[in-house]
Design an enzyme around this catalytic site. Structure first.
Site, short mmCIF file in Angstrom:
data_model
loop_
_atom_site.label_atom_id
_atom_site.label_comp_id
_atom_site.label_asym_id
_atom_site.label_seq_id
_atom_site.Cartn_x
_atom_site.Cartn_y
_atom_site.Cartn_z
N GLN A 22 0.84 -1.20 0.00
CA GLN A 22 0.00 0.00 0.00
C GLN A 22 0.87 1.24 0.00
O GLN A 22 1.63 1.48 0.95
CB GLN A 22 -0.92 0.00 1.22
CG GLN A 22 -1.81 1.22 1.33
CD GLN A 22 -2.64 1.21 2.60
OE1 GLN A 22 -2.70 0.22 3.31
NE2 GLN A 22 -3.28 2.32 2.89
N SER A 59 4.56 -1.23 4.00
CA SER A 59 4.78 -2.61 4.44
C SER A 59 5.01 -3.52 3.23
O SER A 59 4.25 -3.48 2.26
CB SER A 59 3.57 -3.11 5.23
OG SER A 59 3.29 -2.27 6.33
N GLU A 103 -8.92 -1.43 5.96
CA GLU A 103 -7.69 -1.54 6.73
C GLU A 103 -7.98 -1.53 8.22
O GLU A 103 -7.45 -2.34 8.98
CB GLU A 103 -6.74 -0.39 6.37
CG GLU A 103 -5.46 -0.37 7.18
CD GLU A 103 -4.58 0.83 6.85
OE1 GLU A 103 -3.39 0.77 7.15
OE2 GLU A 103 -5.10 1.82 6.31
#
Length: 392
Positions: free
Chosen positions: A107, A142, A225
């Site tokens: 993301q 990440s 999320e």
């Protein structure tokens, strides 16, 4: 209230058991093609499963110890966004490999210098024929170092208001001009990265939704999320829970002083409150009702709860808690607790800081004003009166 769970004779259970007899050791691709990875998704990628059927399917797969594909950003965030705003060609190209974890996603949202003000983007994309040319930097990404694809928000109209002029792109991570650098954290390892874009050319067909209207899709991603980051374990749904900690203490027969016993009782109570909030959310979904404020509240509570668990384990270790490699329970879980304690500070930052979460709850749940009108000298008492007047 009465919590609803799938009965033992729910028909979805028989279907899963029959499928597992034919596929006793299912591969990720078989799970993806069966619809069992995300059964609530629409066919052909899911099963159009209602909440009760989904709970039954999940229960049967867990009982059979089926290892599900691990691709959290893709399955939890990117996939639902492509379903919401992508073209049929994009769904056909990306969703099946995504569900099978054949292509890992990251993301590309946060940027340096803007904190939690996500819409205040500096990364630019300029249309050049059949491509967008992207320049800028992303941070806290990440798994960027192992990802094949990324969901990327960029500013395509610099003159538009902040929440407009934003576009949502699918970015192949091997595109020339992308540089990825690791960001090491307190655990001594890294899964976060900073990503640089230097004249990166992304095909225009990778635009999700309409140009300059990507903020709506970004909110879809963020909504998924925050739900995904509120699982059972202490570390964003992973790792030990409060119940696991209590079981460890009992098994080790630790001689606790009254203060530590009190702290242990507090984290167990927090864990039970969060479990019941989750059941309320599930029950609302089963009954066809919107989840209400529970999802936002649970995200805010669960992050601090994870920190409370890890801090308590440190206290249980006594003076040994100052060094790595000591397990207060006399088992081989020292690495789990060391990593958890060092990672726990990130819980109230990632996926929306604790302060941002409380602002969302204050504004969208409690109906409070976005901010005090300092120029007009509005006091908290006046703000409260304004809220009460608006609610009449």
């Amino acid at each position: 209230m009465e919590f609803l769970t799938p009965p033992a004779d729910h028909p979805a259970r028989d279907r899963v058991r029959a499928w597992l007899r034919e596929h006793p050791h299912p591969t990720p691709r078989q799970l993806a093609e069966s619809g069992y990875v995300a059964p609530h998704w629409p066919a052909p990628y899911g099963l159009d499963a209602d909440p009760m059927s989904q709970l039954a399917i999940d229960a049967e797969l867990r009982a059979a110890q089926v290892a599900m594909p691990e691709n959290p950003i893709a399955i939890g965030w990117a996939g639902p966004t492509i379903l919401a705003g992508g073209t049929e060609a994009q769904r056909e190209r990306y969703l099946r490999p995504l569900l099978a974890a054949e292509e890992i996603w990251c993301q590309l949202f946060s940027e340096p210098g803007h904190g939690s003000d996500l819409a205040n983007l500096s990364t630019r994309a300029v249309r050049d024929g059949e491509h967008y040319v992207v320049n800028g930097q992303k941070l806290w990404t990440s798994d960027a170092h192992v990802a094949h694809l990324g969901i990327l928000i960029v500013r395509t109209d610099p003159d538009a208001p902040k929440h407009r002029g934003i576009s949502y792109l699918i970015c192949p991570m091997d595109t020339p001009g992308i540089t990825i650098r690791p960001v090491y954290d307190m655990t001594g390892t890294f899964y976060l990265n900073e990503v640089f874009f230097d004249d990166v050319r992304i095909p225009a067909e990778n635009l999700v939704g309409e140009e300059n209207k990507g903020w709506r899709l970004a909110k879809v991603t963020l909504g998924n999320e925050r739900v995904s980051l509120s699982g059972e374990g202490a570390l964003w749904g992973h790792g030990p829970s409060a119940a696991d900690l209590l079981a460890k203490v009992r098994a080790a027969n630790l001689d606790l002083d009254p203060l530590l016993r009190q702290e242990l009782a507090k984290v167990w109570i927090e864990g039970e409150v969060l479990r019941l909030i989750r059941l309320r959310t599930v029950t609302a979904a089963v009954q066809g009702r919107p989840p209400g404020p529970e999802a936002s509240i649970r995200k805010a509570l669960s992050d601090e709860h994870g920190q409370h668990i890890m801090n308590l384990v440190r206290d249980l270790a006594g003076s040994h808690g100052l060094v790595k490699g000591h397990d207060p329970f006399g088992s081989d879980d020292a690495k789990t607790w060391d990593h958890g304690f060092c990672f726990a500070p990130a819980l109230t930052i990632g996926g929306g800081t604790a302060q941002v979460q409380r602002n969302i709850i204050a504004e969208q749940v409690l109906g409070m004003p976005r901010e005090l009108d300092v120029e007009k000298g509005m006091t908290w008492s006046e703000a409260r009166s304004a809220v009460l007047a608006a609610q009449r």
